[in-house]
Design a protein around this motif. Structure first.
Motif, mmCIF file in Angstrom:
data_model
loop_
_atom_site.group_PDB
_atom_site.id
_atom_site.type_symbol
_atom_site.label_atom_id
_atom_site.label_comp_id
_atom_site.label_asym_id
_atom_site.label_seq_id
_atom_site.Cartn_x
_atom_site.Cartn_y
_atom_site.Cartn_z
ATOM 1 N N GLY A 179 0.788 -1.226 0.000
ATOM 2 C CA GLY A 179 0.000 0.000 0.000
ATOM 3 C C GLY A 179 0.818 1.273 0.000
ATOM 4 N N TRP A 180 2.136 1.123 0.035
ATOM 5 C CA TRP A 180 3.009 2.289 0.031
ATOM 6 C C TRP A 180 3.995 2.182 -1.121
ATOM 7 N N GLY A 181 4.772 3.193 -1.289
ATOM 8 C CA GLY A 181 5.769 3.185 -2.345
ATOM 9 C C GLY A 181 6.123 4.598 -2.743
ATOM 10 N N PRO A 182 7.300 4.786 -3.265
ATOM 11 C CA PRO A 182 7.699 6.125 -3.714
ATOM 12 C C PRO A 182 6.937 6.517 -4.977
ATOM 13 N N ASP A 183 5.818 7.212 -4.771
ATOM 14 C CA ASP A 183 4.953 7.588 -5.894
ATOM 15 C C ASP A 183 4.936 9.087 -6.133
ATOM 16 N N GLY A 184 5.908 9.788 -5.522
ATOM 17 C CA GLY A 184 5.982 11.241 -5.694
ATOM 18 C C GLY A 184 5.323 12.014 -4.575
ATOM 19 N N GLY A 185 4.719 11.293 -3.597
ATOM 20 C CA GLY A 185 4.011 12.021 -2.553
ATOM 21 C C GLY A 185 4.037 11.378 -1.185
ATOM 22 N N VAL A 186 5.109 10.671 -0.836
ATOM 23 C CA VAL A 186 5.184 10.013 0.470
ATOM 24 C C VAL A 186 6.375 10.548 1.264
ATOM 25 N N ILE A 187 6.084 11.037 2.460
ATOM 26 C CA ILE A 187 7.129 11.449 3.404
ATOM 27 C C ILE A 187 7.178 10.411 4.517
ATOM 28 N N ALA A 328 14.329 15.068 -10.185
ATOM 29 C CA ALA A 328 15.748 15.058 -10.557
ATOM 30 C C ALA A 328 16.623 15.388 -9.346
ATOM 31 N N CYS A 329 16.172 16.338 -8.545
ATOM 32 C CA CYS A 329 16.911 16.690 -7.329
ATOM 33 C C CYS A 329 16.924 15.524 -6.356
ATOM 34 N N ARG A 330 15.785 14.851 -6.221
ATOM 35 C CA ARG A 330 15.737 13.693 -5.324
ATOM 36 C C ARG A 330 16.705 12.610 -5.796
#
Length: 389
Positions: A179-187, A328-330
């Motif tokens: 249910g989670w994952g780096p999708d551009g909106g997870v801190i 790109a920065c990430r």
């Protein structure tokens, strides 16, 4: 090796002792660890229980320590049966198993100092008692400049600087949590949720500022503490976007690092290194941390991770927004982090520790022996307050 804090509860010093022990074992050394732990706690084969720990307020946190006749007896038995070449005590000034081991032993003794603090009434009051143990130490290690400064200012002497380690390969690859994952909106956040200096309230404040303008933003929180207390600090309309995992296994901790776009360490102070940063860096996470001195050093003054003004939720929110909007920065920061963290890999750090062992063993006759009860009670000891610094 002696760990002063309970093996049952995750913490930076316990993780350091565990990983150092396993790195040394992997290199062919015989290692035995004694630490506070419940008698029925599942322990690795190399760990001996010194008895159940009790929670004690210490250095802005709640430490779980063991100190008393039962623990002292177990420490002496462990020393007698171990016939060790070197005794390595972590945080010997903490009133726990490490202090008992220093009192009970003589011979080649190495101590590692982890803590950083400005002043400690407890250390000042107990200084004469501590001296009888600390004078036996023949080699000293500090995990950071801050820990070394604390040692010099509060207890005297000097130390070799050897940083905390991280088993880089353990964190390199993992599947995200369901249910989670780096999708551009997870801190993400990992730490004791109920400990103020870990800074979770600052992050929750920043999340409340960011989330209304970002419908896809979510927050993943892991660590010991009460989930209800955490969610109560989040506006009701945003609570379904906050996942509180509580205490997680080592496997799920690694997966958590791989489940976020930005890993946030909002700690407000009391950190001498920042092992949580090193773990996140090894996982290739994009790190956003408070600009306390320890974190600045680990992140190379911002080259391997972004920094925000300590304790400032507005600054955290602005920096997090910048990172979330710039893939790109990430990616650049994550690549810098993976490269920078290699210097902290246990394959390197453990060799430096062994060199201290070898120096101490070469300059101290014989191995580690149990001090006679009469000598320990009178405060006599062998060794000096210096070390191979």
């Amino acid at each position: 090796m002696v760990c002063p804090y309970s093996w049952d509860v995750p913490g930076g010093v316990m993780a350091h002792v565990r990983d150092l022990a396993e790195a040394l074992i992997e290199d062919g050394h015989h290692v035995s660890v004694i630490a506070p732990a419940a008698d029925d706690a599942p322990l690795p084969y190399y760990v001996t229980s010194a008895g159940r720990a009790v929670p004690v307020p210490y250095n802005g946190s709640v430490a779980r320590l063991a100190f008393g006749f039962l623990s002292a007896g177990r420490v002496r038995k462990w020393l007698r049966e171990g016939r060790f070449d070197v005794l390595h005590v972590h945080e010997p000034a903490v009133p726990s198993v490490g202090l008992l081991a220093c009192w009970a032993a003589r011979g080649p003794i190495v101590a590692t100092f982890h803590a950083s603090y400005q002043r400690s009434r407890a250390v000042s009051v107990t200084a004469p008692v501590l001296h009888t143990a600390l004078e036996k130490i023949t080699g000293r290690i500090a995990v950071s400049d801050a820990a070394r400064k604390t040692l010099v200012e509060h207890m005297g002497g000097d130390a070799v600087l050897i940083p905390n380690g991280v088993t880089v390969r353990r964190y390199a690859e993992a599947e995200p949590l369901p249910g989670w994952g780096p999708d551009g909106g997870v801190i993400g956040f990992l730490g004791r949720m109920d400990e103020p200096r870990k800074g979770l309230p600052v992050l929750l404040d920043a999340f409340a500022r960011l989330a209304p303008e970002r419908p896809g933003l979510r927050l993943l929180v892991a660590g010991p503490g009460d989930a209800g207390d955490v969610l109560a600090k989040v506006p009701a309309a945003l609570r379904d976007r906050v996942g509180v995992l509580g205490m997680v296994s080592e496997e799920d901790k690694v997966r958590a690092y791989h489940s976020v776009d930005v890993f946030c360490a909002p700690n407000t102070g009391g950190e001498s290194f920042g092992i949580v940063l090193a773990e996140a860096m090894a996982a290739g996470a994009t790190v956003l941390a408070s600009d306390i001195p320890a974190f600045r050093r680990v992140l190379g003054e911002g080259r391997a991770g972004a920094l925000f003004t300590n304790g400032d939720a507005g600054s955290l929110a602005r920096e997090a927004a910048t990172l979330l909007d710039d893939p790109a920065c990430r990616s650049r920061l994550a690549a810098e982090a993976r490269a920078a963290v290699r210097r902290y890999d246990w394959s390197t750090v453990a060799r430096d520790v062994v060199r201290v062992y070898e120096t101490v063993a070469a300059t101290t006759a014989g191995g580690v022996e149990e001090e006679s009860r009469q000598a320990a009670a009178s405060g006599s000891g062998s060794g000096s307050a210096g070390g191979p610094a």
